[in-house]
Design an enzyme around this catalytic site. Sequence first.
Site, mmCIF file in Angstrom:
data_model
loop_
_atom_site.group_PDB
_atom_site.id
_atom_site.type_symbol
_atom_site.label_atom_id
_atom_site.label_comp_id
_atom_site.label_asym_id
_atom_site.label_seq_id
_atom_site.Cartn_x
_atom_site.Cartn_y
_atom_site.Cartn_z
ATOM 1 N N ASP A 10 6.893 56.068 20.718
ATOM 2 C CA ASP A 10 6.415 55.363 21.978
ATOM 3 C C ASP A 10 7.048 53.910 20.793
ATOM 4 O O ASP A 10 5.786 54.294 20.215
ATOM 5 C CB ASP A 10 5.209 56.005 22.209
ATOM 6 C CG ASP A 10 3.824 54.683 23.125
ATOM 7 O OD1 ASP A 10 3.008 55.147 22.975
ATOM 8 O OD2 ASP A 10 4.021 53.585 22.857
ATOM 9 N N ASP A 34 6.572 47.995 29.606
ATOM 10 C CA ASP A 34 5.627 46.141 29.438
ATOM 11 C C ASP A 34 4.383 46.875 30.161
ATOM 12 O O ASP A 34 3.663 46.345 29.263
ATOM 13 C CB ASP A 34 6.455 46.456 30.784
ATOM 14 C CG ASP A 34 5.347 44.262 30.742
ATOM 15 O OD1 ASP A 34 5.628 43.470 32.171
ATOM 16 O OD2 ASP A 34 4.693 43.960 30.132
#
Length: 174
Positions: A10, A34
Site C-alpha cells: 500500500d 488517489d
Amino acid sequence: MGEFRIEKGDITTYAVDAIVNAANTSLLGGGGVDGAIHRAAGPELREECRTLGGCETGKAKLTKGYRLPARYVMHTPGPVWHGGNNYEDLLLKSCYEYCLKLGESQGFETIAFPSISTGVYGYPVDQAAPIAVKTICEFLRWTQVVKTVTMVCRDDRTMKAYQDALEAYRKERK
Ligand code: APR
C-alpha cells in the site's frame, strides 16, 4: 546508478521522499490510489491541491505529504486508455519521466510509484508495465541523485506484470 524495486503493498505506508499519486487532471481526489492517498494524508492535502489549478495529463505537480509517512506527493494524471491509438504510450512514459525528473530536481533520493493508469483508466497492465520499467530503469542508469525507485503493486497480477517486464528488459539489454 539507482536501484529499482518491485513490491506488493500500500503506497500510503511508504516512508520515502515522495510517493506518486495516479491523479486526475483536477487534482481534487478520486477513488483508487488517489482516494487512498487523500484519506491517509488528511484534508490539508486537498487544500493544497486546490491552489494548484489542476494538472495536464503526462505532467505532475508537487505537494507536501501531510499525515502520510512520505514527505511529498507528486500528483500525475495518467492517460485514459482508448485502445492505444491516442498516444497513450507516450503520455504514460511522460508521467514516469516527469515525476522522476521533478524528484531529481528536488533532491529526492527515494521515490515510490503506483501502477499509473492501469486501474480506473483502463490501461492494460501488461502493456503499461514495459513502458514504466524501461522509463524508470533508463533514468536510474544516469541519475546521480535518486537512489531507489519502488513500484508498489496492490495485487499479485500487477506485481507479476512488472516482474515479467523487468525480466524482459534485462534480457533485452544483455
Ligand atoms: N497503493 C498502491 N497501489 C494502489 C493503491 C494503494 N493504496 N490503491 C490502488 N492501487 C493501484 C490499483 O490497484 C491500480 O493497480 O493503483 C493502480 C492505479 O489504479 P487507479 O488508482 O484506479 O488509478 P488510474 O487507473 O490511474 O485512474 C486514475 O482514478 O481514482 C481515480 O482520481 C483518480 O480519476 C483518477 C483515476
